[in-house]
Design a protein around this motif. Structure first.
Motif, mmCIF file in Angstrom:
data_model
loop_
_atom_site.group_PDB
_atom_site.id
_atom_site.type_symbol
_atom_site.label_atom_id
_atom_site.label_comp_id
_atom_site.label_asym_id
_atom_site.label_seq_id
_atom_site.Cartn_x
_atom_site.Cartn_y
_atom_site.Cartn_z
ATOM 1 N N GLU A 126 0.839 -1.199 0.000
ATOM 2 C CA GLU A 126 0.000 0.000 0.000
ATOM 3 C C GLU A 126 0.868 1.241 0.000
ATOM 4 O OE1 GLU A 126 -0.604 -2.436 2.207
ATOM 5 O OE2 GLU A 126 -2.653 -3.118 1.793
ATOM 6 N N LEU A 127 1.942 1.199 0.803
ATOM 7 C CA LEU A 127 2.847 2.349 0.882
ATOM 8 C C LEU A 127 3.467 2.627 -0.492
ATOM 9 C CD1 LEU A 127 4.152 4.387 2.803
ATOM 10 C CD2 LEU A 127 6.057 2.803 3.016
ATOM 11 N N ALA A 128 3.884 1.536 -1.165
ATOM 12 C CA ALA A 128 4.526 1.716 -2.478
ATOM 13 C C ALA A 128 3.547 2.334 -3.464
ATOM 14 C CB ALA A 128 5.020 0.368 -2.997
ATOM 15 N N ILE A 129 2.299 1.831 -3.469
ATOM 16 C CA ILE A 129 1.300 2.376 -4.402
ATOM 17 C C ILE A 129 0.992 3.822 -4.051
ATOM 18 C CG2 ILE A 129 -1.099 2.160 -5.161
ATOM 19 C CD1 ILE A 129 -0.781 -0.837 -4.927
ATOM 20 N N GLY A 130 0.951 4.104 -2.743
ATOM 21 C CA GLY A 130 0.716 5.484 -2.327
ATOM 22 C C GLY A 130 1.813 6.410 -2.816
ATOM 23 N N ILE A 131 3.073 5.927 -2.719
ATOM 24 C CA ILE A 131 4.188 6.759 -3.201
ATOM 25 C C ILE A 131 4.053 6.997 -4.695
ATOM 26 C CG2 ILE A 131 6.673 6.778 -3.595
ATOM 27 C CD1 ILE A 131 6.965 5.379 -0.902
ATOM 28 N N ILE A 132 3.646 5.942 -5.445
ATOM 29 C CA ILE A 132 3.482 6.100 -6.904
ATOM 30 C C ILE A 132 2.421 7.152 -7.199
ATOM 31 C CG2 ILE A 132 2.566 4.978 -8.954
ATOM 32 C CD1 ILE A 132 3.956 2.467 -8.131
ATOM 33 N N LEU A 133 1.269 7.040 -6.516
ATOM 34 C CA LEU A 133 0.179 7.985 -6.805
ATOM 35 C C LEU A 133 0.596 9.402 -6.428
ATOM 36 C CD1 LEU A 133 -2.967 5.994 -5.673
ATOM 37 C CD2 LEU A 133 -2.028 6.278 -7.944
#
Lengths: 301, 94
Positions: free
Chosen positions: B3-10
């Motif tokens: 989730e953290l990785a996807i949040g960073i991408i967004l």
């Protein structure tokens, strides 16, 4: 007879709306996904998707064609109708525009420029009917821009391929890569300019409409029941934006696309070299004719 | 962790789109200059208003191109890039 053409012209726009209503799935809220793909043609080289933008652009082409037939049907030399006056006015304006921007040599370009103007303006204005405007799809505009690029290159080559190659080495041969890049950048920037303007207009309109929905929910939340759900602020307010983005920007971009086409084609044409080449060819042909003549006379003797 | 990785991408895509639109400053200043000079020219020679307006609109449209490039990049970053990047991440994670 002429009324049939007008009805056919309106029918082809109605067909675009009907296709949109029947085949494009409805969406709620923000949905910016680009053109809807109706079906994909399987060809040996590559799959060819038939999109909403293409279908709408065919409809616009049909509408413009029937409109032209309507305007030019039943031409007379005296007692002319309003319809014929409009047609004559359009032809005269475009011819004057082309002559003042491109010169006498390119006068034959008037129909092409008028076609670009009409197609582009009507495509952008088709968003007023609620259908997907073909000009907000990069593929459509890129097609036009590539067509214009081919024309530019053709007229640059008119004075011979060697002069065309030499023009890349101006002012110093070291700059040839940069010249090639700027040559390729012409169609790209033309395509992106038109497409970006129309697309940004539609995106901003959607965002404003959605924002107004939220604001009106906040303001009118005190109303009982279903009354508070209705987005009152969305009535009429986005239309003010539409005057700029759809009407003004659409027509202006059509004009600019046509204007840039004229400037690039006539600006890249090496007039002096072409004249010199023509003269050289004529002299050579004359010399050949004279030689043939002399031979003939000798044979007669 | 994912989730953290996807949040960073967004978040990165949104920040990138915002940064790309800084390019809007340039065309704004440039077009303002062009319009100011056109106003001066019309004030000096009111009879050539039509020609000046046409040329000014042409120049404005050409000057706008850089801003539109930035706009296209921003639109791609908001609507296209997140899905692509998340897909790449998912493929990498397996």
């Amino acid at each position: 007879m002429s009324l049939v053409f007008l009805i056919l012209s309106l029918l082809s726009m109605a067909a675009a709306v009907a296709v949109k209503v029947m085949f494009v799935p409805a969406s709620e809220g923000i949905n910016i996904t680009g053109a809807h793909v109706f079906f994909t043609l399987k060809t040996p080289i590559q799959d060819l998707p038939i999109t909403e933008a293409q279908v709408n652009s065919w409809c616009v082409i049909l509408a413009v064609m029937f409109l032209c037939l309507f305007l030019t049907s039943g031409l007379k030399t005296r007692n002319i109708s309003v319809r014929q006056l409009v047609a004559e006015w359009i032809v005269e304006k475009v011819t004057t525009l082309v002559r003042s921007n491109m010169g006498e040599f390119f006068e034959g370009f008037a129909p092409f420029i008028a076609a670009i103007l009409g197609l582009s303006a009507f495509s952008s204005l088709s968003s007023l009917l609620g259908i997907f405007p073909p000009t907000s799809d990069i593929n459509i505009i890129a097609g036009w821009a590539i067509l214009v690029f081919i024309l530019i290159t053709y007229y640059k080559m008119k004075a011979g391929p060697w002069i065309y190659m030499k023009s890349f080495g101006q002012p110093v041969p070291l700059l040839a890569p940069l010249n090639i890049i700027s040559e390729v950048a012409t169609p790209i920037s033309m395509a992106f300019r038109h497409y970006g303007n129309v697309l940004s207009g539609s995106i901003i309109s959607v965002l404003v409409a959605v924002g107004l929905t939220d604001v009106s929910h906040k303001i009118f939340s005190f109303l009982p029941g279903a009354f508070s759900d209705f987005p009152y602020l969305r009535i009429g307010v986005p239309a003010i934006l539409s005057i700029y983005f759809d009407l003004f920007s659409g027509c202006l971009q059509a004009f600019i696309f046509a204007m840039l086409t004229m400037l690039y084609v006539s600006g890249g044409f090496p007039a002096e070299e072409y004249a010199a080449r023509k003269k050289r060819r004529q002299e050579r042909a004359e010399a050949r004719a004279a030689r043939a003549n002399a031979k003939e006379q000798k044979a007669e003797i | 962790m994912l989730e953290l990785a996807i949040g960073i991408i967004l978040g990165g895509c949104a920040l990138g789109a915002g940064c790309a639109m800084i390019a809007g400053i340039g065309p704004g200043i440039g077009e303002g200059h062009a319009v100011a000079k056109a106003c001066e020219a019309i004030g000096r020679q009111p009879e050539c208003k039509g020609d000046v307006t046409t040329t000014m609109l042409m120049g404005c449209a050409v000057a706008e191109t850089t801003g539109l490039y930035a706009l296209v990049i921003a639109i791609l970053l908001i609507f296209v890039a997140p899905g692509r990047f998340v897909e790449i991440l998912m493929n990498a994670v397996g």
